[in-house]
Design an enzyme around this catalytic site. Structure first.
Site, short mmCIF file in Angstrom:
data_model
loop_
_atom_site.label_atom_id
_atom_site.label_comp_id
_atom_site.label_asym_id
_atom_site.label_seq_id
_atom_site.Cartn_x
_atom_site.Cartn_y
_atom_site.Cartn_z
N ARG A 40 -10.71 4.63 1.25
CA ARG A 40 -10.21 3.88 0.10
C ARG A 40 -8.68 3.94 0.10
NH1 ARG A 40 -14.52 1.93 -0.19
NH2 ARG A 40 -15.88 1.69 -2.01
N GLU A 60 -6.48 -4.61 -3.53
CA GLU A 60 -7.22 -5.55 -2.67
C GLU A 60 -7.64 -6.76 -3.49
OE1 GLU A 60 -10.48 -3.44 -0.85
OE2 GLU A 60 -9.15 -2.01 0.13
N HIS A 94 -10.92 -4.77 4.47
CA HIS A 94 -12.04 -3.98 3.93
C HIS A 94 -13.38 -4.46 4.52
CE1 HIS A 94 -13.30 -1.28 0.34
NE2 HIS A 94 -14.21 -1.22 1.31
#
Ligand code: DGY
Length: 322
Positions: free
Chosen positions: A235, A264, A283
């Protein structure tokens, strides 16, 4: 029939079972679900199936007194106020296990790409720079050896261990650090500082929690072995991106491979995007068709169990079941 709001169309097969047992309302997009729409659509729902892009905070939950269960199609639950759910006895489903190998594949790929400058070489060729005056020479696109190097794994959970197995195949020495010390065969357990000082490559595999937020801050990054490489598929909030960008610009660190970011989607002015020695991905750690279908099935089955009044098979706050 319970009403369940699903914040994205899901792959996999089990969503149909949920559809037979509940009244489903699936948001069809396009793009990310706006928070105001999430709040509106959830107003009458007893159940929620959400993605890691949906922020389920205390404020939203306070507006949903009728909510009975939440199932996230993710293993990480840092986008959800778990304490607020638990305080209300609301079970939270998540998807551990099924994405382990897929995420480790991506972490290893980013490590190889960063070490061997694959993203730089790819861009160099596409931009038409490969010519007679700019071609093979002894130092042309030289990178760092992965084979035989030392890999430090921060977080020796399932994904960290899967990364270690790949590293062993490359003849790497593997060091590991875990918040609660654990013995894993093939991984030498060391302190956080020792791992940073000794590793040629560092790969992050801890969940984002209050304890791990900012774990790799400026001070920790300064401890990293000169010329080493950082990979983060866990993360964004775990790594201080500004400090990392400074260390990469100054040459203290050799390169980085980043799949996750503080914000994000990543804003265009993120300094990491400006650096040639950073390979980035949006991601996609768990992004294979098979794994996403498995995650969706697990999320649907968690919701189905809760809708039937049963315990979720994969519950992130099992204490709600007493
Ligand atoms: C998760 O499920 O938490 C992963 O980050 C998805 O890729």
């Amino acid at each position: 029939m319970k009403k369940v709001f699903v914040t994205h169309q899901l792959p996999g097969e089990k969503i149909h079972l949920l559809g037979q047992a509940c009244e489903l309302n699936v948001w069809m997009g396009p793009g990310l679900l706006p928070p105001a729409t999430l709040r509106e659509e959830l107003a009458a729902a007893q159940g929620l199936v959400c993605m890691l892009t949906d922020r389920i905070d205390a404020d939203l939950l306070a507006a949903l007194p009728q909510l009975e269960f939440v199932s996230s199609m993710s293993v990480g639950v840092d986008h959800i106020d778990v304490a607020a759910l638990t305080a209300r006895g609301i079970p939270l489903g998540h998807t551990p296990g099924v994405l382990v190998e897929t995420t480790a594949d991506l972490a290893f790929s980013l490590m190889l790409a960063a070490a061997r400058r694959i993203h730089e070489a790819d861009r160099f060729m596409r931009d038409g720079h490969w010519g007679a005056n700019n071609a093979w020479s002894p130092d042309f696109f030289t990178g760092k050896d992965v084979y035989g190097a030392t890999l430090g794994i921060i977080g020796m959970g399932e994904i960290g261990q899967a990364m270690a197995r790949r590293a062993q195949g490359f003849g790497m020495e593997v060091l590991g650090w875990n918040r609660s010390p654990r013995d894993v065969p093939g991984i030498a357990s060391v302190s956080f500082e020792e791992l940073l000082l000794r590793s040629d490559f560092v790969s992050v595999h801890v969940a984002l929690t209050d304890e791990t937020r900012g774990l790799l801050d400026a001070e920790a990054i300064a401890l990293m072995k000169p010329g080493s490489v950082l990979v983060n598929t866990a993360r964004g909030g775990i790594v201080d991106e500004q400090a990392l960008a400074r260390a990469l610009s100054s040459g203290d660190l050799y390169a980085a491979g980043m799949d996750v970011f503080d914000t994000e989607p990543v804003p265009a002015d993120n300094p990491l995007l400006q650096l040639p020695n950073v390979v980035v991905a949006p991601h996609i750690g768990s992004a294979t068709q098979m794994t996403r279908a498995r995650m969706a099935d697990m999320a649907a089955l968690n919701a189905l169990a809760a809708a039937r009044g049963e315990a979720m098979p994969q519950c992130a706050n099992p204490e709600v079941y007493g």
